[in-house]
Structure formats: structure tokens, C-alpha cells
Design a protein around this motif. Structure first.
Motif, PDB file in Angstrom:
ATOM      1  N   THR A  79       0.736  -1.037  -0.001  1.00  0.00           N
ATOM      2  CA  THR A  79      -0.052  -0.045  -0.038  1.00  0.00           C
ATOM      3  C   THR A  79       0.894   1.416  -0.284  1.00  0.00           C
ATOM      4  O   THR A  79       0.676   2.128  -0.876  1.00  0.00           O
ATOM      5  N   GLY A  80       1.955   1.370   0.915  1.00  0.00           N
ATOM      6  CA  GLY A  80       2.823   2.562   0.816  1.00  0.00           C
ATOM      7  C   GLY A  80       3.579   2.460  -0.371  1.00  0.00           C
ATOM      8  O   GLY A  80       3.672   3.606  -0.936  1.00  0.00           O
ATOM      9  N   GLN A  81       3.822   1.574  -1.062  1.00  0.00           N
ATOM     10  CA  GLN A  81       4.583   1.608  -2.333  1.00  0.00           C
ATOM     11  C   GLN A  81       3.702   2.263  -3.287  1.00  0.00           C
ATOM     12  O   GLN A  81       4.195   2.868  -4.410  1.00  0.00           O
ATOM     13  N   VAL A  82       2.369   1.666  -3.396  1.00  0.00           N
ATOM     14  CA  VAL A  82       1.615   2.047  -4.322  1.00  0.00           C
ATOM     15  C   VAL A  82       1.398   3.667  -4.264  1.00  0.00           C
ATOM     16  O   VAL A  82       1.176   4.286  -5.056  1.00  0.00           O
ATOM     17  N   ARG A  83       1.187   4.038  -3.169  1.00  0.00           N
ATOM     18  CA  ARG A  83       1.068   5.499  -2.765  1.00  0.00           C
ATOM     19  C   ARG A  83       1.996   6.263  -3.307  1.00  0.00           C
ATOM     20  O   ARG A  83       1.948   7.257  -3.673  1.00  0.00           O
ATOM     21  N   LEU A  84       3.323   5.895  -3.216  1.00  0.00           N
ATOM     22  CA  LEU A  84       4.429   6.524  -3.629  1.00  0.00           C
ATOM     23  C   LEU A  84       4.448   6.426  -5.099  1.00  0.00           C
ATOM     24  O   LEU A  84       4.838   7.437  -5.737  1.00  0.00           O
ATOM     25  N   ARG A  85       4.225   5.177  -5.829  1.00  0.00           N
ATOM     26  CA  ARG A  85       4.436   5.226  -7.370  1.00  0.00           C
ATOM     27  C   ARG A  85       3.145   6.065  -7.764  1.00  0.00           C
ATOM     28  O   ARG A  85       3.393   6.821  -8.908  1.00  0.00           O
ATOM     29  N   LYS A  86       1.992   5.958  -7.299  1.00  0.00           N
ATOM     30  CA  LYS A  86       0.812   6.783  -7.884  1.00  0.00           C
ATOM     31  C   LYS A  86       0.923   8.264  -7.120  1.00  0.00           C
ATOM     32  O   LYS A  86      -0.027   9.016  -7.785  1.00  0.00           O
ATOM     33  N   LYS A  87       1.732   8.560  -6.366  1.00  0.00           N
ATOM     34  CA  LYS A  87       1.793   9.844  -5.809  1.00  0.00           C
ATOM     35  C   LYS A  87       0.450  10.302  -5.148  1.00  0.00           C
ATOM     36  O   LYS A  87      -0.189  11.294  -5.585  1.00  0.00           O
ATOM     37  N   ALA A  88      -0.208   9.562  -4.508  1.00  0.00           N
ATOM     38  CA  ALA A  88      -1.494   9.772  -3.986  1.00  0.00           C
ATOM     39  C   ALA A  88      -1.121   9.636  -2.255  1.00  0.00           C
ATOM     40  O   ALA A  88      -1.420   8.488  -1.879  1.00  0.00           O
ATOM     41  N   PHE A  89      -1.413  10.764  -1.648  1.00  0.00           N
ATOM     42  CA  PHE A  89      -0.870  10.524  -0.135  1.00  0.00           C
ATOM     43  C   PHE A  89      -2.104  10.917   0.627  1.00  0.00           C
ATOM     44  O   PHE A  89      -2.879  11.889   0.322  1.00  0.00           O
ATOM     45  N   ALA A  90      -2.453  10.425   1.651  1.00  0.00           N
ATOM     46  CA  ALA A  90      -3.574  10.708   2.669  1.00  0.00           C
ATOM     47  C   ALA A  90      -3.210  11.920   3.428  1.00  0.00           C
ATOM     48  O   ALA A  90      -4.240  12.386   3.964  1.00  0.00           O
ATOM     49  N   PRO A 128      -1.636  15.767   4.059  1.00  0.00           N
ATOM     50  CA  PRO A 128      -0.849  16.871   3.453  1.00  0.00           C
ATOM     51  C   PRO A 128       0.626  17.059   3.793  1.00  0.00           C
ATOM     52  O   PRO A 128       1.283  17.247   2.671  1.00  0.00           O
ATOM     53  N   GLU A 129       1.043  16.700   4.854  1.00  0.00           N
ATOM     54  CA  GLU A 129       2.642  16.765   4.910  1.00  0.00           C
ATOM     55  C   GLU A 129       3.434  15.779   4.193  1.00  0.00           C
ATOM     56  O   GLU A 129       4.561  16.220   3.819  1.00  0.00           O
ATOM     57  N   ASP A 130       2.682  14.557   3.898  1.00  0.00           N
ATOM     58  CA  ASP A 130       3.155  13.571   3.111  1.00  0.00           C
ATOM     59  C   ASP A 130       3.414  14.145   1.634  1.00  0.00           C
ATOM     60  O   ASP A 130       4.243  14.124   0.659  1.00  0.00           O
ATOM     61  N   ALA A 131       2.271  14.818   1.309  1.00  0.00           N
ATOM     62  CA  ALA A 131       2.170  15.356  -0.289  1.00  0.00           C
ATOM     63  C   ALA A 131       3.079  16.343  -0.340  1.00  0.00           C
ATOM     64  O   ALA A 131       3.735  16.478  -1.510  1.00  0.00           O
ATOM     65  N   LEU A 132       3.237  17.175   0.574  1.00  0.00           N
ATOM     66  CA  LEU A 132       4.256  18.556   0.482  1.00  0.00           C
ATOM     67  C   LEU A 132       5.728  17.829   0.433  1.00  0.00           C
ATOM     68  O   LEU A 132       6.528  18.270  -0.366  1.00  0.00           O
ATOM     69  N   ARG A 133       6.051  16.670   1.024  1.00  0.00           N
ATOM     70  CA  ARG A 133       7.480  16.234   1.065  1.00  0.00           C
ATOM     71  C   ARG A 133       7.459  15.484  -0.328  1.00  0.00           C
ATOM     72  O   ARG A 133       8.787  15.290  -0.708  1.00  0.00           O
ATOM     73  N   HIS A 134       6.438  15.121  -0.933  1.00  0.00           N
ATOM     74  CA  HIS A 134       6.758  14.376  -2.353  1.00  0.00           C
ATOM     75  C   HIS A 134       6.113  15.182  -3.530  1.00  0.00           C
ATOM     76  O   HIS A 134       5.853  14.452  -4.385  1.00  0.00           O
ATOM     77  N   GLY A 135       6.172  16.403  -3.328  1.00  0.00           N
ATOM     78  CA  GLY A 135       6.020  17.186  -4.758  1.00  0.00           C
ATOM     79  C   GLY A 135       4.845  18.216  -4.692  1.00  0.00           C
ATOM     80  O   GLY A 135       4.726  19.138  -5.536  1.00  0.00           O
ATOM     81  N   GLY A 136       4.132  18.321  -3.454  1.00  0.00           N
ATOM     82  CA  GLY A 136       3.067  19.233  -3.233  1.00  0.00           C
ATOM     83  C   GLY A 136       1.801  18.866  -2.876  1.00  0.00           C
ATOM     84  O   GLY A 136       1.444  17.908  -2.910  1.00  0.00           O
ATOM     85  N   LEU A 137       1.109  19.872  -2.536  1.00  0.00           N
ATOM     86  CA  LEU A 137      -0.316  19.466  -2.149  1.00  0.00           C
ATOM     87  C   LEU A 137      -1.262  18.957  -3.068  1.00  0.00           C
ATOM     88  O   LEU A 137      -2.394  18.304  -2.648  1.00  0.00           O
ATOM     89  N   GLN A 138      -0.929  19.107  -4.386  1.00  0.00           N
ATOM     90  CA  GLN A 138      -1.767  18.595  -5.333  1.00  0.00           C
ATOM     91  C   GLN A 138      -1.743  16.922  -5.487  1.00  0.00           C
ATOM     92  O   GLN A 138      -2.519  16.321  -5.828  1.00  0.00           O
ATOM     93  N   PHE A 139      -0.668  16.456  -4.657  1.00  0.00           N
ATOM     94  CA  PHE A 139      -0.810  14.963  -4.549  1.00  0.00           C
ATOM     95  C   PHE A 139      -1.398  14.530  -3.089  1.00  0.00           C
ATOM     96  O   PHE A 139      -1.382  13.202  -2.817  1.00  0.00           O
ATOM     97  N   HIS A 140      -2.047  15.451  -2.337  1.00  0.00           N
ATOM     98  CA  HIS A 140      -2.858  15.066  -1.242  1.00  0.00           C
ATOM     99  C   HIS A 140      -4.130  14.748  -1.910  1.00  0.00           C
ATOM    100  O   HIS A 140      -5.111  15.618  -1.955  1.00  0.00           O
ATOM    101  N   ARG A 141      -4.546  13.401  -2.300  1.00  0.00           N
ATOM    102  CA  ARG A 141      -5.599  12.975  -3.053  1.00  0.00           C
ATOM    103  C   ARG A 141      -5.551  11.406  -3.034  1.00  0.00           C
ATOM    104  O   ARG A 141      -4.755  10.852  -2.348  1.00  0.00           O
ATOM    105  N   GLU A 142      -6.860  11.049  -3.376  1.00  0.00           N
ATOM    106  CA  GLU A 142      -7.174   9.554  -3.371  1.00  0.00           C
ATOM    107  C   GLU A 142      -6.848   8.884  -4.703  1.00  0.00           C
ATOM    108  O   GLU A 142      -7.025   9.766  -5.688  1.00  0.00           O
ATOM    109  N   ASP A 143      -6.457   7.604  -4.799  1.00  0.00           N
ATOM    110  CA  ASP A 143      -6.278   6.990  -5.957  1.00  0.00           C
ATOM    111  C   ASP A 143      -7.175   5.637  -6.033  1.00  0.00           C
ATOM    112  O   ASP A 143      -6.996   5.102  -5.080  1.00  0.00           O
ATOM    113  N   PRO A 144      -7.570   5.333  -7.056  1.00  0.00           N
ATOM    114  CA  PRO A 144      -8.690   3.934  -6.941  1.00  0.00           C
ATOM    115  C   PRO A 144      -7.926   2.940  -6.337  1.00  0.00           C
ATOM    116  O   PRO A 144      -8.358   1.869  -5.685  1.00  0.00           O
ATOM    117  N   TYR A 145      -6.655   2.599  -7.128  1.00  0.00           N
ATOM    118  CA  TYR A 145      -5.857   1.458  -6.737  1.00  0.00           C
ATOM    119  C   TYR A 145      -5.345   1.412  -5.178  1.00  0.00           C
ATOM    120  O   TYR A 145      -5.219   0.519  -4.536  1.00  0.00           O
TER     121      TYR A 145
END
Length: 149
Positions: A31-42, A44-61
Motif C-alpha cells: 500500500t505504501g509503495q503504491v502510494r509513492l508510485r501513484k503519488k497519492a498521499f493521505a 498533506p505533510e506527505d504530499a508536500l514532501r513528495h511534490g506538493g499539495l496536489q498529491f494530497h488525493r485519493e487514487d482508486p488502486y
């Protein structure tokens, strides 16, 4: 404790229980690896660390992986309780092994069906098959301890 470890049924339970816990750890890592690969973080602080708040989102997979992991928690934890108590009731080793193996195989099929989007009703059937040994163990435990209630 030594008596439990020398109990063949408890040792068999320990084997399958540990494999199931390792499976849950692997699903958390997936699950963690898929989050990283899909850049879909639960968060905001994780999203900011990996490219920005636009990656604070859900991904179906990612959500599919997360649901598979939550489903494991909902089903494997009760199995661990039931299996441990059941093992202490002195069951026949062959029958105990069958209970543990059926649950283990069904949960692995359930996870594969979840992660690989297998055709219905694969996941549902795997769930039901995994519940059969749990219900059986619960009934046998209650039968064994009913006189003490």
C-alpha cells in the motif's frame, strides 16, 4: 509457555498465524509503495514532501490496497484469537491443521482477488470459505468451555 510450544496444534497455529501477520505487513508495504508510485498521499505533510499539495488525493488502486489491508485486519485478528484459544482445547492435529490451512489459503486468495481485481465472486467466495474454520473453531471453543460459564 513451554507446554504451548510443545503442543503440536499450537505450533501449527503459530506457523500459520505468523505467516498471516507477515502477509499483513507485506500488504501495508505494498500500500505504501503504491502510494509513492501513484503519488497519492493521505496526509498533506506527505504530499508536500513528495511534490506538493496536489498529491494530497485519493487514487482508486491505493484505496483498493488499503481496503484489502483493512479487510485483513478485520478478519485475521479474530482468527488469531480464535486459533490460539482453539489450540489450547486439545484439538486433533489433522483437524486443527485443516482449519488453519483453509483460513490461510482463503485469505491469500481474498487478497489476490482484491489486488488483481479478479472476477466476482472470487473475493466473496474466499471470504466465506475463510469464515468456515473461524465459525467452526468458535463453536468448538464454546462447547469446550460451556461447562465453566
Amino acid at each position: 509457555m513451554a507446554a504451548l510450544v510443545t503442543s503440536e496444534a499450537f505450533s501449527c497455529f503459530g506457523f500459520y498465524g505468523v505467516l498471516l501477520v507477515l502477509k499483513m505487513y507485506m500488504l501495508a508495504i505494498i500500500t505504501g509503495q503504491v502510494r509513492l508510485r501513484k503519488k497519492a498521499f493521505a496526509n498533506p505533510e506527505d504530499a508536500l514532501r513528495h511534490g506538493g499539495l496536489q498529491f494530497h488525493r485519493e487514487d482508486p488502486y491505493v484505496e483498493r490496497c488499503r481496503r484489502a489491508h483493512l479487510n485483513d485486519l478485520e478478519n485475521i485478528l479474530p482468527f488469531l484469537f480464535l486459533g490460539a484459544i482453539y489450540s489450547m482445547t486439545g484439538p486433533c492435529l489433522v483437524v486443527a491443521r485443516l482449519h488453519f490451512l483453509v483460513f490461510f489459503m482463503a485469505r491469500n486468495l481474498h487478497t489476490a482477488a482484491y489486488l488483481f481485481s479478479m472476477k466476482a465472486p472470487t473475493r466473496s467466495l474466499a471470504y466465506v470459505v475463510a469464515q468456515i474454520p473461524c465459525v467452526s473453531m468458535a463453536v468448538q471453543i464454546l462447547t469446550a468451555v460451556a461447562a465453566y460459564a
